[in-house]
Design an enzyme around this catalytic site. Structure first.
Site, PDB file in Angstrom:
ATOM      1  CB  THR A  99     -10.645   6.090   8.714  1.00  0.00           C
ATOM      2  OG1 THR A  99     -12.553   4.744   8.029  1.00  0.00           O
ATOM      3  CG2 THR A  99     -11.108   6.670   8.235  1.00  0.00           C
ATOM      4  NE  ARG A 100      -3.660   2.798   8.498  1.00  0.00           N
ATOM      5  CZ  ARG A 100      -3.926   4.542   7.769  1.00  0.00           C
ATOM      6  NH1 ARG A 100      -4.786   4.363   6.457  1.00  0.00           N
ATOM      7  NH2 ARG A 100      -3.029   4.916   7.562  1.00  0.00           N
ATOM      8  CG  HIS A 127      -8.865  22.067   0.583  1.00  0.00           C
ATOM      9  ND1 HIS A 127      -8.194  20.876   1.321  1.00  0.00           N
ATOM     10  CD2 HIS A 127      -8.772  22.276  -0.200  1.00  0.00           C
ATOM     11  CE1 HIS A 127      -7.293  20.943   0.173  1.00  0.00           C
ATOM     12  NE2 HIS A 127      -7.252  21.246  -0.450  1.00  0.00           N
ATOM     13  CB  SER A 152     -10.198   1.190   1.092  1.00  0.00           C
ATOM     14  OG  SER A 152      -9.391   1.004   1.749  1.00  0.00           O
ATOM     15  CG  HIS A 163      -7.574   6.952  -1.078  1.00  0.00           C
ATOM     16  ND1 HIS A 163      -6.894   7.093  -0.117  1.00  0.00           N
ATOM     17  CD2 HIS A 163      -7.762   6.181  -0.798  1.00  0.00           C
ATOM     18  CE1 HIS A 163      -6.445   6.831   0.749  1.00  0.00           C
ATOM     19  NE2 HIS A 163      -6.795   5.488  -0.101  1.00  0.00           N
ATOM     20  CG  HIS A 172       8.748   8.842  -9.511  1.00  0.00           C
ATOM     21  ND1 HIS A 172       7.715   8.387  -9.007  1.00  0.00           N
ATOM     22  CD2 HIS A 172       7.594   8.982 -10.780  1.00  0.00           C
ATOM     23  CE1 HIS A 172       6.538   8.493  -9.603  1.00  0.00           C
ATOM     24  NE2 HIS A 172       7.097   7.763 -11.104  1.00  0.00           N
ATOM     25  CG  HIS A 218     -10.891   4.866 -10.588  1.00  0.00           C
ATOM     26  ND1 HIS A 218     -10.156   5.994 -10.027  1.00  0.00           N
ATOM     27  CD2 HIS A 218     -10.362   4.243  -9.873  1.00  0.00           C
ATOM     28  CE1 HIS A 218      -9.161   5.470  -9.861  1.00  0.00           C
ATOM     29  NE2 HIS A 218      -9.532   4.168  -9.274  1.00  0.00           N
TER      30      HIS A 218
END
Lengths: 322, 322
Positions: free
Chosen positions: A155-156, A191, A138, A152, A222, A142
């Protein structure tokens, strides 16, 4: 005596193939971490200023290994999910003069998923608990300067007795409303870099699908707003060609790392106002809301009883809900 | 002609009794809100300084009515739960020279709970959706001075076709580790005030139980730490004597309001260091973690599609995850 043209070779067992793949994936995540550290420490050290924060020194990653048994917390919060006490990872944190906080974490953990955990967090079916193995990297950045977006990337590689798969993605969160557009040069660069990475691995990666999944995933219902300007997001990637999946995973890591460095370089010396710093603080609040309310990666770690310091190091250093 | 000693009276129907109780509860929450505004505006206006923040003016509550139909968001996030478009509330926010942010919200909402919502958020059984009516008050105070604890108080009245009940509580979160003890004078004052409120209403309130429930509820499992020093927490309070339950609810509100004002008065002029302000920012981060990861009140609002500005105004204004 007959010449042995093709000496008898040991046919690798299914199990040893899987072990080799786990090692390959884990080794890659560690290797990528080393590349990340080198690139961003170099940027902290040698990028020409002016630097935004008076007296701030070039940051270096502090790497701290951890194991489950050395955490002063229970290894299971979610009923019957547990981590083996011997597994763990390496937490990496940099605090510097370009980055207010940057984190790069690699872990390789194994244990047992409960049925509930599989259904709610992993979104995989199957009755009863499952053994699992998981490794990943990860990366969260910031930056001080509100003109530099937050990054952010994750990959896993996950393995259960039933299947093995890759997941991950990368997404960019500009801090200033004026730059949260699809026409912003940072957005376009990000992109197009990820598009190229996907298209170079089109046998396993579908850019259009992965981009849509990113937009769908990094969304705050929300507030009815997206976390950032998007990127790619994928899960359950298993093309039956491990090497191809692994190569794509590598491309995602390296592409993201390089594209983001370019975005940082073109923004970090821009002057900012107190009002822009405030806007950054508020936008980071939305980032916190997403991570704690919705992010499956955060839930994955918290519910499994992983290393809280690593999991929550994605939290921005300075946040406002004025 | 016989004298009518006891004139025939209309016997109130079950339904009209319930309507009257809803009105009583809602009217009380609004009345308490007015008392809160008066008390804390008075404190902002007339308390002798010195005030911690240069140039900050005495704060006054800004009261903003809202209805569901005026929110620019969908009224349902959780499948089949929904709020009636006509219901709403009044959001109250003060930003001042003692309080960095203080919020007092009253709402009266009605609509339909989905089965999932009932099970996961309300912890009530019952197949299928239910109509509901709910009114309540929430009070959250984030003072500037790290020596002044953060306060949270909420009381509410919920009605479904099957039952009607009160819930609520009050808890205190000191910001400085040195003051997060059971021996601190603020802690002792807060506990003894709530103990007195419960014991004065012992036919419906069990202080020992409510105190334990508070400790259990305001707990961060991922950090294995309590949010604050406790208080009281109760739910599904229904003694079959509405007036007694209502009187206890009133006592919780008034006791908390008064006890906290005393705690504020004895702390808000204490000088603080930059290190203490930093500690406050970090402690507030834990507060955010609790509210977004675990708080049922926050989930209640978010999942029903309530007023996000009100729900998330419990977020502290300035937060650090350094």
């Amino acid at each position: 005596m007959t010449a042995v043209l093709y000496p008898e070779r040991e046919v690798p067992s299914q199990a040893s193939v899987l072990e080799a793949r786990k090692n390959t994936a884990h080794a890659w995540f560690s290797n990528l971490r080393d590349q990340v550290c080198e690139l961003y420490e170099e940027l902290e050290e040698h990028a020409p200023g002016p630097f935004p924060v008076k007296g701030a020194q070039p940051g270096r990653f502090s790497l701290t290994p951890w194991t489950v048994q050395n955490l002063d917390r229970p290894t299971s919060n979610e009923a019957h999910s547990r981590l083996d006490p011997n597994c763990g990872g390496v937490q990496g944190i940099l605090r510097g003069r370009i980055f207010e906080k940057m984190a790069v974490h690699v872990s390789a953990v194994y244990g047992t998923f409960s049925e509930t955990f599989k259904n709610t967090v992993l979104k995989i079916d199957g009755a009863g608990p499952s053994e699992f193995w998981a490794s990943g990297i990860s990366l969260i950045a910031h930056p001080w300067n509100p003109h530099v977006p937050t990054l952010h990337m994750n990959t896993r590689f996950l393995v259960t007795p039933q299947k093995a798969w890759f997941g991950g993605g990368a997404d960019l969160t500009p801090m200033l409303d004026s730059r949260r557009t699809q026409e912003d040069p940072d957005t376009e660069l990000f992109h197009s870099a990820l598009k190229y990475a996907c298209e170079s691995h089109c046998s396993v990666a579908n850019y259009t699908q992965f981009k849509t999944q990113c937009d769908d995933y990094f969304f705050l219902p929300h507030r009815q707003e997206h976390r950032g300007i998007g990127g790619i997001f994928y899960d359950h990637l298993w093309s039956e060609n491990f090497d191809a999946d692994m190569a794509f995973t590598q491309a995602v890591g390296q592409t993201t790392m390089a594209a983001y460095a370019q975005i940082v370089r073109s923004n970090f010396t821009k002057p900012w106002t107190a009002e822009e710093r405030r806007e950054q603080g508020i936008r980071r609040g939305r980032y916190v809301e997403f991570n704690l309310l919705y992010d499956r990666g955060t839930l994955f770690g918290l519910k499994l009883g992983g290393n809280i310091d690593s999991i929550l190091s994605s939290m921005p250093p300075y946040v406002l809900w004025p």
